[in-house]
Design a protein around this motif. Structure first.
Motif, PDB file in Angstrom:
ATOM      1  N   GLN A  98     -51.625  14.242  28.746  1.00 42.83           N
ATOM      2  CA  GLN A  98     -50.572  14.303  27.717  1.00 42.83           C
ATOM      3  C   GLN A  98     -50.475  15.551  27.057  1.00 42.83           C
ATOM      4  N   THR A  99     -51.659  15.937  26.516  1.00 36.86           N
ATOM      5  CA  THR A  99     -51.832  17.170  25.780  1.00 36.86           C
ATOM      6  C   THR A  99     -51.581  18.397  26.672  1.00 36.86           C
ATOM      7  N   LEU A 100     -51.988  18.445  27.980  1.00 41.39           N
ATOM      8  CA  LEU A 100     -51.773  19.590  28.748  1.00 41.39           C
ATOM      9  C   LEU A 100     -50.037  19.619  28.957  1.00 41.39           C
ATOM     10  N   ALA A 101     -49.559  18.499  29.267  1.00 41.96           N
ATOM     11  CA  ALA A 101     -47.984  18.414  29.453  1.00 41.96           C
ATOM     12  C   ALA A 101     -47.247  19.170  28.240  1.00 41.96           C
ATOM     13  N   VAL A 102     -47.833  18.935  27.075  1.00 41.91           N
ATOM     14  CA  VAL A 102     -47.047  19.111  25.811  1.00 41.91           C
ATOM     15  C   VAL A 102     -47.418  20.699  25.585  1.00 41.91           C
ATOM     16  N   ARG A 155     -36.614  15.940  25.699  1.00 40.05           N
ATOM     17  CA  ARG A 155     -35.257  14.881  25.386  1.00 40.05           C
ATOM     18  C   ARG A 155     -35.372  14.015  26.396  1.00 40.05           C
ATOM     19  N   THR A 156     -35.604  14.103  27.440  1.00 38.68           N
ATOM     20  CA  THR A 156     -35.525  13.057  28.448  1.00 38.68           C
ATOM     21  C   THR A 156     -36.574  12.087  28.257  1.00 38.68           C
ATOM     22  N   TRP A 157     -37.802  12.744  28.053  1.00 43.50           N
ATOM     23  CA  TRP A 157     -39.081  11.892  27.624  1.00 43.50           C
ATOM     24  C   TRP A 157     -38.890  10.926  26.305  1.00 43.50           C
ATOM     25  N   ALA A 158     -38.078  11.458  25.358  1.00 39.21           N
ATOM     26  CA  ALA A 158     -37.756  10.714  24.157  1.00 39.21           C
ATOM     27  C   ALA A 158     -36.841   9.608  24.529  1.00 39.21           C
ATOM     28  N   GLN A 159     -35.978   9.773  25.330  1.00 40.40           N
ATOM     29  CA  GLN A 159     -34.903   8.656  25.819  1.00 40.40           C
ATOM     30  C   GLN A 159     -35.190   7.678  26.661  1.00 40.40           C
ATOM     31  N   SER A 160     -36.458   7.851  27.105  1.00 42.02           N
ATOM     32  CA  SER A 160     -37.141   7.063  28.187  1.00 42.02           C
ATOM     33  C   SER A 160     -37.536   5.642  27.463  1.00 42.02           C
ATOM     34  N   THR A 161     -37.591   4.538  28.301  1.00 44.16           N
ATOM     35  CA  THR A 161     -38.107   3.328  27.847  1.00 44.16           C
ATOM     36  C   THR A 161     -39.641   3.354  27.944  1.00 44.16           C
ATOM     37  N   HIS A 162     -40.163   4.332  28.802  1.00 45.77           N
ATOM     38  CA  HIS A 162     -41.670   4.028  29.018  1.00 45.77           C
ATOM     39  C   HIS A 162     -42.316   4.737  27.838  1.00 45.77           C
ATOM     40  N   LEU A 204     -44.315   7.849  27.512  1.00 41.07           N
ATOM     41  CA  LEU A 204     -43.427   9.062  27.561  1.00 41.07           C
ATOM     42  C   LEU A 204     -42.874   9.513  26.266  1.00 41.07           C
ATOM     43  N   ARG A 205     -42.546   8.302  25.561  1.00 41.28           N
ATOM     44  CA  ARG A 205     -41.927   8.499  24.310  1.00 41.28           C
ATOM     45  C   ARG A 205     -43.094   8.964  23.354  1.00 41.28           C
ATOM     46  N   GLY A 206     -44.257   8.673  23.503  1.00 44.00           N
ATOM     47  CA  GLY A 206     -45.348   9.053  22.679  1.00 44.00           C
ATOM     48  C   GLY A 206     -45.537  10.658  22.998  1.00 44.00           C
ATOM     49  N   THR A 207     -45.548  11.029  24.150  1.00 40.62           N
ATOM     50  CA  THR A 207     -45.705  12.267  24.442  1.00 40.62           C
ATOM     51  C   THR A 207     -44.631  13.208  23.831  1.00 40.62           C
ATOM     52  N   ALA A 208     -43.470  12.866  23.939  1.00 39.67           N
ATOM     53  CA  ALA A 208     -42.295  13.392  23.375  1.00 39.67           C
ATOM     54  C   ALA A 208     -42.540  13.599  21.773  1.00 39.67           C
ATOM     55  N   LEU A 209     -42.999  12.539  21.182  1.00 42.07           N
ATOM     56  CA  LEU A 209     -43.470  12.816  19.662  1.00 42.07           C
ATOM     57  C   LEU A 209     -44.184  14.034  19.314  1.00 42.07           C
ATOM     58  N   PHE A 210     -45.335  14.032  20.214  1.00 40.74           N
ATOM     59  CA  PHE A 210     -46.508  15.060  20.236  1.00 40.74           C
ATOM     60  C   PHE A 210     -45.648  16.418  20.386  1.00 40.74           C
ATOM     61  N   ALA A 211     -44.804  16.478  21.249  1.00 38.23           N
ATOM     62  CA  ALA A 211     -44.046  17.870  21.495  1.00 38.23           C
ATOM     63  C   ALA A 211     -43.397  18.225  20.633  1.00 38.23           C
ATOM     64  N   TRP A 215     -34.809  13.662  17.647  1.00 39.82           N
ATOM     65  CA  TRP A 215     -35.535  12.881  18.490  1.00 39.82           C
ATOM     66  C   TRP A 215     -36.685  12.272  17.711  1.00 39.82           C
ATOM     67  N   LEU A 216     -37.079  12.904  16.850  1.00 38.37           N
ATOM     68  CA  LEU A 216     -38.475  12.080  16.283  1.00 38.37           C
ATOM     69  C   LEU A 216     -37.995  10.743  15.506  1.00 38.37           C
ATOM     70  N   TRP A 217     -36.661  10.790  14.820  1.00 37.02           N
ATOM     71  CA  TRP A 217     -36.217   9.623  14.310  1.00 37.02           C
ATOM     72  C   TRP A 217     -35.593   8.599  15.233  1.00 37.02           C
ATOM     73  N   SER A 218     -35.066   9.187  16.458  1.00 39.66           N
ATOM     74  CA  SER A 218     -34.563   8.156  17.377  1.00 39.66           C
ATOM     75  C   SER A 218     -35.719   7.610  18.008  1.00 39.66           C
ATOM     76  N   VAL A 219     -36.916   7.989  18.320  1.00 39.83           N
ATOM     77  CA  VAL A 219     -38.232   7.240  18.929  1.00 39.83           C
ATOM     78  C   VAL A 219     -38.538   6.409  18.021  1.00 39.83           C
ATOM     79  N   LEU A 220     -38.571   6.897  16.601  1.00 40.91           N
ATOM     80  CA  LEU A 220     -39.295   6.063  15.384  1.00 40.91           C
ATOM     81  C   LEU A 220     -38.538   4.769  15.305  1.00 40.91           C
TER      82      LEU A 220
END
Length: 712
Positions: A459-463, A484-491, A494-501, A517-522
């Protein structure tokens, strides 16, 4: 490089991962990433928002109009919108700003919008009259949740629906008397929309660009002629403009062009095109260095050995190995074959001499790096630009089986939990590979790692790859779309990685998108477990800390929270809703974000550096202080923040008094004596060694003196 960490609400709350946040150009193995040198700027400024005068001057200094400029200007003036299409490096960015200056005038404001914006959003946006808007490198794509492929949205597909959506955007701009220029590398498939002109953009004549800059700088004609004659073929306009600027500042033309064109492509072509085919070991050498430059000999040889074992089946087919074995075992009348077989066995038993092989490799050299009183020998490319071209040659000439082996090799390195330096080297190598094989990088590495298939290290490397992409203008929009794609995912992973990014460099480059997107995920129901919800809260705090640390506009975070709290206060009847409580909790996390090295709250530095924003900060403090379940923690955070002012400003009493007056205006009248009493008692119960003025007393004094002036 700056070191960042998740702040949390309390530095003692468990073990939190520490990540390497980088906000400016990076150097790994003498390979440069970023759009500016460290001397030019502390880090890459955000890619959206209001363009300031310096940015506009830099873009339009000695600007030369291409032949298509007048056509685009007429269209923009007539309809209020035009789309410039074409590959990277054709000058679309400066062309867009020049078109706005031509149409709306030099004194107007120019605002850069997110490249991820959709046609529906543009059609519903409120534009300011007389303002020029730009969307740079608009992606026009949306990824299906859970997949890596990107497809054009319905709004961007060719046909009647596309024309309808573009017409809505055009009419909205006309309604608000604003102008918009969009640039994109994507052409329009099929029939182009009739409502909005999509104009293929051409760069200006290169020798005119060079002459204009040098003549303006009053460079002698002889030097101008040499500079024009030395322009490399097929050179991007951005490179030409940069080289011309360096020559105008006194650089020798031959040297300036040499640094930009260089000998790296030719050297790589000659190495790979040698008459004798390169061996497995030589291919492994350059591949290892492409993804792990700047490491010591022993570590390099270990990585190379692992790669060679994985590449063996690619270069040594079973048929060839069997034939070789049969030939070695064939007996003759004198029994010489048996003796030769024994000699071959003894030769194979000798250690592999990789160091001698490396010394013969013309693309590779060593470099001595100084660490305090000692030095360390590391492996690097002979020229920093070789790394990019080696990856290009490897991708062009090697089959899928080779890249499968490379993928397994990198996965093995990730599973071994490499040190941070090697993580960054791998990430920067994948970023370079993404320039020529973006789908390969996303499908083979980023998406699986972001899903957690290689644990937290993956996850860290992807970010890190996304953050590196943000340092280059040509890839920043793609990084935003992927996150944004990760943030919209139901996984959930993936959403946690988007938060990190979004809490790091991606948030620095696109802060408005990050907040969205941080608010959308939260607020979604996916983060049901406390530890997952905690990641969302911490991401908000980390984004604020990151923006403060790199001196970008952290007020975007506070404004977003203030907007949501204000909306909640206007609509609630008696108590906060679940969403409103989440905003208050997020605000407290933001206000307790601390710098890892100093331990000082980031909000203290923000209050000291941005006195004009004291009212917004006070409104947020008032909201969480008035909510009783959070009051105790809020008082503690306020005390720490006020006591931290002497360490971040030369005039802490002024900052404390300013915040006290703002709190008096924001708090209900009944809260004034309560805050004075409770904060005073808390300060007495938590004494500290006096290192400056008593800012707590100053804040309370200002609060009390101003309370009658601001009745509630």
């Amino acid at each position: 490089m700056n070191s960042g960490a998740d702040p949390g609400t309390d530095s003692s709350d468990g073990d939190y991962r520490v990540y390497n946040n980088f906000y400016g150009p990076q150097y790994h193995g003498r390979a440069h990433f970023g759009i500016a040198t460290a001397a030019e700027r502390p880090g890459r400024a955000r890619a959206t928002g209001l363009l300031d005068g310096d940015e506009i001057d830099a873009l339009l200094r000695s600007y030369i109009r291409p032949d298509c400029f007048d056509d685009a200007a007429r269209e923009l003036s007539r309809t209020g919108i035009v789309v410039l299409t074409g590959p990277q490096g054709t000058g679309k960015r400066s062309g867009a700003v020049a078109l706005l200056r031509e149409t709306v005038g030099p004194s107007a404001d120019y605002v850069v919008l997110s490249p991820d914006i959709g046609l529906d959003q543009l059609a519903e946006r409120t534009f300011d009259a007389g303002v020029g808007y730009v969307v740079l490198d608009r992606t026009g794509t949306a990824a299906t949740a859970g997949t890596t492929r990107t497809t054009r949205t319905t709004a961007d597909a060719a046909g009647p629906s596309s024309d309808f959506d573009w017409r809505r955007v055009r009419d909205q701009l006309r309604r608000h008397r604003a102008h918009l220029v969009i640039t994109t590398v994507h052409g329009v498939p099929g029939r182009a929309p009739k409502a909005v002109r999509h104009l293929p953009w051409q760069p200006p004549v290169l020798d005119k660009v060079v002459r204009a800059r040098l003549v303006q700088a009053r460079i002698p004609q002889e030097t101008v002629d040499r500079a024009v004659a030395g322009i490399p073929p097929r050179c991007p306009i951005a490179v030409v403009a940069d080289a011309a600027q360096r020559i105008a500042e006194g650089a020798d033309p031959d040297q300036a062009w040499k640094e930009h064109s260089g000998s790296a492509p030719q050297a790589v072509q000659e190495w790979f095109g040698a008459e004798e085919e390169r061996s497995l070991r030589e291919i492994a050498e350059v591949t290892t260095l492409a993804f792990a430059p700047g490491i010591g000999r022993r570590a390099f040889e270990s990585l190379q050995d692992l790669l060679e074992r994985l590449l063996g089946p690619v270069y040594c087919t079973p048929e060839a190995a069997s034939a070789a074995a049969d030939g070695a075992a064939a007996p003759d009348a004198t029994g010489q074959a048996a003796a030769d077989g024994q000699d071959a066995q003894r030769r194979r038993a000798r250690p592999v001499d990789r160091r001698r092989s490396l010394s013969r490799n013309a693309l590779i050299t060593t470099e001595m790096q100084i660490y305090g009183a000692t030095t360390r020998e590391v492996m690097v490319f002979a020229d920093a630009e070789l790394r990019r071209w080696v990856l290009h040659a490897l991708w062009r000439d090697h089959p899928t089986e080779y890249w499968d082996a490379v993928r397994h090799w990198l996965e093995a390195l990730v599973d071994a939990d490499p040190d941070p330096a090697l993580q960054l080297s791998i990430a920067s190598g994948l970023t370079l590979l993404g320039h020529i094989a973006f789908d390969e990088v996303v499908q083979s590495y980023l998406d699986p790692w972001a899903r957690g298939e290689s644990g937290e290290t993956g996850q860290t490397l992807a970010v890190y790859v996304l953050w590196y992409m943000c340092l280059e203008e040509t890839q920043a929009a793609a990084a935003l779309t992927l996150a944004r794609t990760w943030a919209q995912s139901t996984h959930p992973t993936l959403r946690g990685t988007a938060l990190f990014a979004f809490s790091g460099q991606l948030g620095v480059t696109f802060p408005t998108d990050a907040v969205k997107w941080l608010w959308s995920v939260l607020r979604t129901g996916v983060l049901e477990k406390w530890e997952q919800r905690e990641h969302g809260l911490r991401a908000w705090a980390q984004l604020f800390l990151t923006l403060v640390d790199c001196q970008e506009d952290a007020g975007i975070v506070l404004d977003a929270l203030a907007h949501r709290i204000g909306k909640e206060q206007r609509t609630r009847s008696a108590a906060y809703s679940a969403t409103g409580l989440l905003v208050l909790e997020t605000t407290l996390w933001v206000f307790t974000a601390t710098e890892r090295l100093s331990g000082r709250p980031a909000v203290a530095r923000y209050v000291a550096d941005r006195p004009e924003d004291a009212d917004v900060v006070a409104e947020l403090w008032a909201a969480i202080l008035c909510y009783r379940p959070l009051r105790r923690n809020a008082l503690s955070a306020l005390l720490v923040m006020v006591r931290g002012l002497p360490a971040v400003t030369s005039d802490p009493t002024a900052a404390a008094a300013r915040l006290g007056r703002a709190l008096a205006a924001a708090l209900p009248q009944v809260e004034h004596p309560l805050l004075t009493s409770e904060l005073g008692r808390l300060a007495v119960s938590r004494p500290t060694r006096a290192t400056g003025p008593d800012c707590v007393a100053t804040l309370l004094g200002a609060l009390n003196s101003a309370k009658d002036t601001h009745p509630r």
